[in-house]
Design an enzyme around this catalytic site. Sequence first.
Site, mmCIF file in Angstrom:
data_model
loop_
_atom_site.group_PDB
_atom_site.id
_atom_site.type_symbol
_atom_site.label_atom_id
_atom_site.label_comp_id
_atom_site.label_asym_id
_atom_site.label_seq_id
_atom_site.Cartn_x
_atom_site.Cartn_y
_atom_site.Cartn_z
ATOM 1 N N SER A 143 7.926 63.107 53.899
ATOM 2 C CA SER A 143 8.320 61.708 53.721
ATOM 3 C C SER A 143 9.831 61.537 53.641
ATOM 4 C CB SER A 143 7.677 61.127 52.457
ATOM 5 O OG SER A 143 8.285 61.652 51.296
ATOM 6 N N LYS A 153 12.266 60.787 45.899
ATOM 7 C CA LYS A 153 12.390 59.544 46.658
ATOM 8 C C LYS A 153 13.729 58.863 46.361
ATOM 9 C CE LYS A 153 8.134 59.372 48.403
ATOM 10 N NZ LYS A 153 7.808 60.773 48.078
#
Length: 211
Positions: free
Chosen positions: A129, A165
Site C-alpha cells: 500500500s 501510513k
Amino acid sequence: MSELYNRIKTRRQELGLTVEELANRMGYKDKSSISKIENGKADIPQSKVEAFAKALETTTAYLIGIDEEKERAVKVPPGFEPLPEMVQVPLIGNIACGTPITAEENIKQYIGIPAAWRADFALECHGDSMAPRICDGDIVCIRKQCEVETGQIAAVRIGEEATLKHFYKSGEMVQLIAENSAVCPPMIFSGTQLADIKIEGLAVGFCRGLL
C-alpha cells in the site's frame, strides 16, 4: 619545528608510504632527504610545508600543529561519497503496508543505519500500500515520538495492530492514507475510535534488500 617533522613521519606511516615513495611524491632524488627531515636533521622552508601537506593528503595546519582537532583533508574519488556514520538499531518486528497486522515486538536482529536518521528501531514492511516509495520486504526505520506533522509517514498502532501510513488529523477525525489507494483505501477514525489510535513514531528512512 620538531612537531612538524614528527607529523610528517606519522602521516607517512598512516598512509603506508615508504620513505622512497614520499621522496618520489616530493620530487626528491635521494630518499635520505626524507629521512633527514623526519629525524630533524634537515630544515625545510615554509614553502615546502604546503607541498608536504599535498603529498601526505592532509593540511598544512595539521602538519604545523595548529589545528586542535587534527582534522585531515580527505580525498574522495569522483563519483564516490564518504560512508556516513552508522549506528545499530533493533529490528523488532513487522508492520503492515496494507491492512493492519498484529503488532510484534520481538528483536529479530540489529541492523546498521545512518546515525543522522536518529532512529530508535526498525520494522519489516509487509504489503504494497506504500509502494512504490516503500515496498514489501523493505525495512523502515522509526524515530519514537507520539506526534507527527500532517501528511508525514508514521507507524500507527490501532488497538493491538500496527500499520504504516500517511497520518492526517483534522479536528476529531484521523485519516491514515496509503500511497497506493488501489491496494488500501483511506482509513478514517473518529469519536470513540480515536482512543484506539496511537502514533508509535515517525518513519525517518528505509532500507531495501537487507533481508
